[in-house]
Design a protein around this motif. Sequence first.
Motif, mmCIF file in Angstrom:
data_model
loop_
_atom_site.group_PDB
_atom_site.id
_atom_site.type_symbol
_atom_site.label_atom_id
_atom_site.label_comp_id
_atom_site.label_asym_id
_atom_site.label_seq_id
_atom_site.Cartn_x
_atom_site.Cartn_y
_atom_site.Cartn_z
ATOM 1 N N THR A 245 2.290 -0.202 -6.476
ATOM 2 C CA THR A 245 3.245 0.401 -7.036
ATOM 3 C C THR A 245 3.867 1.839 -6.224
ATOM 4 O OG1 THR A 245 1.856 1.815 -8.637
ATOM 5 C CG2 THR A 245 2.670 -0.242 -9.474
ATOM 6 N N TYR B 40 7.691 -2.417 -3.254
ATOM 7 C CA TYR B 40 7.295 -2.750 -4.497
ATOM 8 C C TYR B 40 8.536 -2.961 -5.443
ATOM 9 C CZ TYR B 40 5.811 -3.035 -9.428
ATOM 10 O OH TYR B 40 5.705 -3.326 -10.657
ATOM 11 N N SER B 41 9.364 -2.018 -5.319
ATOM 12 C CA SER B 41 10.948 -1.868 -6.261
ATOM 13 C C SER B 41 11.844 -2.750 -5.675
ATOM 14 C CB SER B 41 11.175 -0.465 -6.404
ATOM 15 O OG SER B 41 11.442 0.023 -5.320
ATOM 16 N N VAL B 42 11.748 -3.151 -4.530
ATOM 17 C CA VAL B 42 12.831 -4.076 -3.725
ATOM 18 C C VAL B 42 12.626 -5.213 -3.850
ATOM 19 C CG1 VAL B 42 13.698 -2.087 -2.104
ATOM 20 C CG2 VAL B 42 12.028 -3.785 -1.306
ATOM 21 N N LYS C 123 1.404 -5.139 -11.154
ATOM 22 C CA LYS C 123 1.609 -3.650 -11.003
ATOM 23 C C LYS C 123 0.234 -2.792 -10.765
ATOM 24 C CE LYS C 123 5.172 -3.834 -14.376
ATOM 25 N NZ LYS C 123 5.514 -5.153 -14.592
#
Length: 186
Positions: free
Chosen positions: A178, A183-185, A129
């Motif tokens: 982040t 990052y989120s996928v 992160k």
Amino acid sequence: MKNRCFWVTNSQLYKDYHDNEWGQPVFDDATLFEFIILETFQAGLSWITILNKRENFRKAFDNFDYKKIANYPAVKYNSLLQDTGIIRNKLKIKSAIINAQLFIEIQKEFGSFSKFIWSYVDGKPIVNKFHTKEDVPTTSALSDKISNDLKKRGFKFVGSTVVYAYLQAIGMVNDHTTDCFKYSVL
């Protein structure tokens, strides 16, 4: 406009690599070997230099076929030294041949190189992160451990920094920051 990791330049090649490859978990031995070749040649150079020469490397090294590379005769080695499309470093070219031979030895021992390398993380990527460029390390305890193991097995150009970059490239370590859209996928 997509927000990407700090290291991505305006180069479309860089954007495509970041968006479609970097940090994506790779379990295929052929692709894992390709990244070994590319990362070891990158040592001391910029990644964009390697990306710009990637297709030349693919042609010069028989589509990264480790079985062929492991058996390169002296005449092939000498032709690689003359190939202006790749990095013509004697030690790195020799290391590609040695590393291909050792890659095959690991396959024999573990069933696949993928099983060997992914066993360090129980088959699951480490998702960091990190928020800024300064947060992202160039080595880790994991890259130190893998580097030491590979060196003991005889691999060349596999220092901890090279190994960490390799782990990022093959998605064992997800270091998309982040604020990056990837990052989120992942």
